[in-house]
Design a protein around this motif. Structure first.
Motif, PDB file in Angstrom:
ATOM      1  N   UNK A  90       0.847  -1.197   0.000  1.00  0.00           N
ATOM      2  CA  UNK A  90       0.000   0.000   0.000  1.00  0.00           C
ATOM      3  C   UNK A  90       0.879   1.243   0.000  1.00  0.00           C
ATOM      4  N   UNK A  91       1.559   1.512  -1.108  1.00  0.00           N
ATOM      5  CA  UNK A  91       2.426   2.695  -1.165  1.00  0.00           C
ATOM      6  C   UNK A  91       1.618   3.970  -0.932  1.00  0.00           C
ATOM      7  N   UNK A  92       2.286   4.983  -0.412  1.00  0.00           N
ATOM      8  CA  UNK A  92       1.623   6.248  -0.105  1.00  0.00           C
ATOM      9  C   UNK A  92       1.712   7.195  -1.293  1.00  0.00           C
ATOM     10  N   UNK A  93       0.635   7.934  -1.490  1.00  0.00           N
ATOM     11  CA  UNK A  93       0.599   8.877  -2.605  1.00  0.00           C
ATOM     12  C   UNK A  93      -0.054  10.186  -2.186  1.00  0.00           C
ATOM     13  N   UNK A  94       0.420  11.267  -2.780  1.00  0.00           N
ATOM     14  CA  UNK A  94      -0.216  12.574  -2.612  1.00  0.00           C
ATOM     15  C   UNK A  94      -0.913  13.005  -3.901  1.00  0.00           C
ATOM     16  N   UNK A  95      -1.104  12.086  -4.831  1.00  0.00           N
ATOM     17  CA  UNK A  95      -1.549  12.429  -6.181  1.00  0.00           C
ATOM     18  C   UNK A  95      -2.996  12.902  -6.227  1.00  0.00           C
ATOM     19  N   UNK A  96      -3.213  14.038  -6.871  1.00  0.00           N
ATOM     20  CA  UNK A  96      -4.571  14.543  -7.072  1.00  0.00           C
ATOM     21  C   UNK A  96      -5.365  13.627  -7.997  1.00  0.00           C
ATOM     22  N   UNK A  97      -4.687  13.013  -8.965  1.00  0.00           N
ATOM     23  CA  UNK A  97      -5.373  12.099  -9.867  1.00  0.00           C
ATOM     24  C   UNK A  97      -5.996  10.931  -9.139  1.00  0.00           C
ATOM     25  N   UNK A  98      -5.317  10.428  -8.119  1.00  0.00           N
ATOM     26  CA  UNK A  98      -5.857   9.323  -7.329  1.00  0.00           C
ATOM     27  C   UNK A  98      -7.035   9.784  -6.472  1.00  0.00           C
ATOM     28  N   UNK A  99      -7.018  11.047  -6.034  1.00  0.00           N
ATOM     29  CA  UNK A  99      -8.162  11.586  -5.291  1.00  0.00           C
ATOM     30  C   UNK A  99      -9.389  11.657  -6.196  1.00  0.00           C
ATOM     31  N   UNK A 100      -9.214  12.082  -7.436  1.00  0.00           N
ATOM     32  CA  UNK A 100     -10.323  12.072  -8.396  1.00  0.00           C
ATOM     33  C   UNK A 100     -10.884  10.657  -8.541  1.00  0.00           C
ATOM     34  N   UNK A 101      -9.990   9.663  -8.663  1.00  0.00           N
ATOM     35  CA  UNK A 101     -10.436   8.278  -8.812  1.00  0.00           C
ATOM     36  C   UNK A 101     -11.243   7.832  -7.609  1.00  0.00           C
ATOM     37  N   UNK A 102     -10.766   8.153  -6.405  1.00  0.00           N
ATOM     38  CA  UNK A 102     -11.446   7.729  -5.185  1.00  0.00           C
ATOM     39  C   UNK A 102     -12.842   8.342  -5.090  1.00  0.00           C
ATOM     40  N   UNK A 103     -12.958   9.620  -5.396  1.00  0.00           N
ATOM     41  CA  UNK A 103     -14.266  10.286  -5.320  1.00  0.00           C
ATOM     42  C   UNK A 103     -15.204   9.749  -6.405  1.00  0.00           C
ATOM     43  N   UNK A 104     -14.666   9.464  -7.588  1.00  0.00           N
ATOM     44  CA  UNK A 104     -15.494   8.867  -8.648  1.00  0.00           C
ATOM     45  C   UNK A 104     -16.068   7.535  -8.190  1.00  0.00           C
ATOM     46  N   UNK A 105     -15.260   6.734  -7.506  1.00  0.00           N
ATOM     47  CA  UNK A 105     -15.748   5.446  -7.001  1.00  0.00           C
ATOM     48  C   UNK A 105     -16.795   5.650  -5.924  1.00  0.00           C
ATOM     49  N   UNK A 106     -16.589   6.607  -5.020  1.00  0.00           N
ATOM     50  CA  UNK A 106     -17.586   6.881  -3.982  1.00  0.00           C
ATOM     51  C   UNK A 106     -18.915   7.305  -4.608  1.00  0.00           C
ATOM     52  N   UNK A 107     -18.852   8.056  -5.695  1.00  0.00           N
ATOM     53  CA  UNK A 107     -20.065   8.540  -6.365  1.00  0.00           C
ATOM     54  C   UNK A 107     -20.721   7.465  -7.231  1.00  0.00           C
ATOM     55  N   UNK A 108     -20.095   6.293  -7.318  1.00  0.00           N
ATOM     56  CA  UNK A 108     -20.660   5.221  -8.126  1.00  0.00           C
ATOM     57  C   UNK A 108     -20.433   5.390  -9.607  1.00  0.00           C
ATOM     58  N   UNK A 109     -19.505   6.274  -9.983  1.00  0.00           N
ATOM     59  CA  UNK A 109     -19.245   6.536 -11.398  1.00  0.00           C
ATOM     60  C   UNK A 109     -18.529   5.362 -12.046  1.00  0.00           C
ATOM     61  N   UNK A 110     -17.486   4.855 -11.382  1.00  0.00           N
ATOM     62  CA  UNK A 110     -16.656   3.828 -11.996  1.00  0.00           C
ATOM     63  C   UNK A 110     -15.842   3.150 -10.902  1.00  0.00           C
ATOM     64  N   UNK A 111     -15.969   1.819 -10.779  1.00  0.00           N
ATOM     65  CA  UNK A 111     -15.198   1.068  -9.792  1.00  0.00           C
ATOM     66  C   UNK A 111     -13.964   0.410 -10.412  1.00  0.00           C
ATOM     67  N   UNK A 112     -14.037   0.111 -11.699  1.00  0.00           N
ATOM     68  CA  UNK A 112     -12.933  -0.513 -12.432  1.00  0.00           C
ATOM     69  C   UNK A 112     -12.770   0.236 -13.743  1.00  0.00           C
ATOM     70  N   UNK A 113     -11.534   0.524 -14.136  1.00  0.00           N
ATOM     71  CA  UNK A 113     -11.300   1.285 -15.369  1.00  0.00           C
ATOM     72  C   UNK A 113     -10.611   0.411 -16.405  1.00  0.00           C
ATOM     73  N   UNK A 114     -10.792   0.771 -17.655  1.00  0.00           N
ATOM     74  CA  UNK A 114     -10.152   0.064 -18.757  1.00  0.00           C
ATOM     75  C   UNK A 114      -9.121   0.936 -19.476  1.00  0.00           C
ATOM     76  N   UNK A 115      -9.047   2.229 -19.137  1.00  0.00           N
ATOM     77  CA  UNK A 115      -8.022   3.101 -19.701  1.00  0.00           C
ATOM     78  C   UNK A 115      -7.687   4.175 -18.675  1.00  0.00           C
ATOM     79  N   UNK A 116      -6.564   4.820 -18.879  1.00  0.00           N
ATOM     80  CA  UNK A 116      -6.054   5.787 -17.916  1.00  0.00           C
ATOM     81  C   UNK A 116      -7.035   6.942 -17.707  1.00  0.00           C
TER      82      UNK A 116
END
Length: 463
Positions: A293-319
């Motif tokens: 579980x490496x640590x990250x400060x990435x804003x891109x990963x925060x976007x991903x986490x919030x998208x998952x919380x909102x039910x937008x996308x749990x698994x992705x097929x492209x970046x």
């Protein structure tokens, strides 16, 4: 559908024989020609903002934005704000470009792609040789990313230029990924280096937001605020470090990020569509035990986490799929409801020994509470974007109060998000900041080689 021929993540086929061998099982027909292709150039991709901005009073002065600079644009040179010796900058791992410099010109390659397979690496090496020949440049310096496992970095460290009749005393300069982002934005805007006598120039506040970059402390950076210029940057602030359960697997499965973030910040497990309790428990155990579980400060990963919380996308097929779909949903909601403002989610700024740290616990708790109350996920996404714009403004104002700097350079793949730009740029300009955005090269990793080149030159000096 007729298209240039290549498998996903591989370079386009260069000749008829190669096309038949690599694509024979996929294509129904080939359009062949007796004129040989001299160099592989993918299509350029430009985002054109042909619709009015969703944010009232947003000036939206940048109608086009490069996402990929290739055919039709590369290798048209970018004029540099400082004189250089002959430098080869090899770029990043994803969306790779490389560049060669001479005098005050930088010749940036076409989009090479993601350096994840042998075909792309061969394309990268062949293209470098071609550029050296075309522009008659024999590099005296090689600039590269600090990440030790990047293919381009390994090339820079292992190459033997003297085999090509070049200078045996070639120098190698490592440049931190996000420093290169901000330096590229400055060079893209012809920002004068300190001491060059320009009417403007010198240090700026740099905001580098993306998904992944090797930090100087060994963690994964990507939500960074810097002060400095070509000669070097200091990290002034960053998003707090949070776990990526499974490492690379978390990027492909944003639900892991959502579960890991919420558990690390609150000790609880979020409700995620399609994810059962056993999966959440495994992630919690990984975070608690710090296993893979490496640590990250990435804003891109925060976007991903919030998208998952909102039910937008749990698994992705492209970046960046989750972040893109969250942006589209949020923009759609804003377009239908025409919000004049909105309630931003809270965040906290904490002064630490390493600088200013942006704490996110209250933001994620508020997002979860809104979703649990039945609030539309598009509105939650809108408020999230608004919160990030407020966050960027607040941090820049804090840095400005301490340094006196009033110019902000925005770089990194997160600033391909038009909604975020439409929100943050007017806020910064309304607070009397001068805002620098990319113009000639993408804000994503396609700009990294440019930043590496100008930083290497500034650190070495003109000989």
């Amino acid at each position: 559908v007729m298209t240039s021929g290549n498998l996903s993540e591989e370079p386009i086929a260069q000749n008829n024989k190669e096309a038949r061998q690599r694509l024979g099982r996929l294509a129904d027909a080939f359009l062949l020609h007796n004129r040989e292709i001299y160099a592989r150039y993918d299509d350029s991709v430009v985002l054109v903002a042909d619709l009015p901005p969703v944010v009232e009073n947003s000036r939206n002065e940048q109608p086009t934005q490069f996402l990929r600079r290739s055919r039709g644009y590369a290798p048209f040179p970018v004029r540099l704000p400082l004189a250089t010796e002959s430098i080869l900058a090899v770029g990043a791992e994803l969306k790779n470009t490389f560049c060669l410099t001479r005098d005050d010109f930088c010749f940036i390659s076409q989009h090479v792609g993601d350096m994840e397979n042998l075909e792309t690496l061969e394309h990268f090496e062949t293209s470098i040789s071609l550029f050296k020949h075309l522009y008659r440049i024999k590099p005296r310096t090689i600039a590269y990313d600090m990440h030790p496992n990047y293919a381009a970095t390994k090339y820079a460290l292992q190459s033997q230029p003297e085999e090509d009749g070049e200078s045996p005393g070639i120098r190698r300069v490592a440049v931190q990924h996000h420093h290169a982002h901000i330096a590229a934005c400055l060079a893209d805007n012809s920002w004068p280096a300190q001491g060059t006598g320009g009417a403007v120039g010198g240090p700026v506040i740099g905001v580098a937001w993306d998904g992944t970059g090797y930090g100087s402390d060994g963690h994964i950076w990507g939500g960074e605020f810097f002060t400095g210029e070509y000669g070097g940057f200091e990290r002034a602030a960053h998003l707090e470090y949070l776990p990526m359960p499974g490492g690379e697997a978390a990027i492909r499965n944003p639900w892991r990020l959502a579960a890991g973030y919420v558990h690390a910040l609150t000790g609880n497990a979020p409700k995620l569509e399609g994810i059962d309790e056993q999966q959440l428990l495994i992630v919690q155990q990984m975070v608690d035990s710090s296993i893979n579980s490496p640590l990250t400060s990435a804003a891109g990963r925060l976007f991903d986490a919030v998208a998952a919380l909102c039910g937008v996308r749990q698994v992705v097929t492209y970046e960046a799929q989750a972040a893109i779909e969250l942006e589209m949903m949020s923009t759609g909601w804003a377009g239908r409801n025409k919000p004049s403002g909105g309630l931003a989610y809270p965040f906290d700024l904490e002064r630490t020994e390493s600088g200013l740290v942006i704490r996110l616990r209250h933001m994620l708790q508020a997002i979860q509470a809104d979703l649990a109350s039945g609030k539309d996920a598009g509105q939650v996404g809108w408020q999230f974007h608004l919160s990030l714009a407020d966050l960027i403004l607040a941090v820049c104002q804090r840095i400005a109060s301490e340094t006196g700097l009033q110019t902000v350079a925005l770089s990194g793949g997160c600033f391909q998000n038009r909604l975020l730009l439409d929100l943050v740029v007017p806020k910064l300009e309304g607070a009397s900041f001068r805002v620098l955005l990319h113009q000639q090269v993408p804000c994503n990793d396609g700009c990294i080689s440019l930043g590496q080149a100008v930083m290497a030159q500034a650190q070495l000096g003109v000989s």
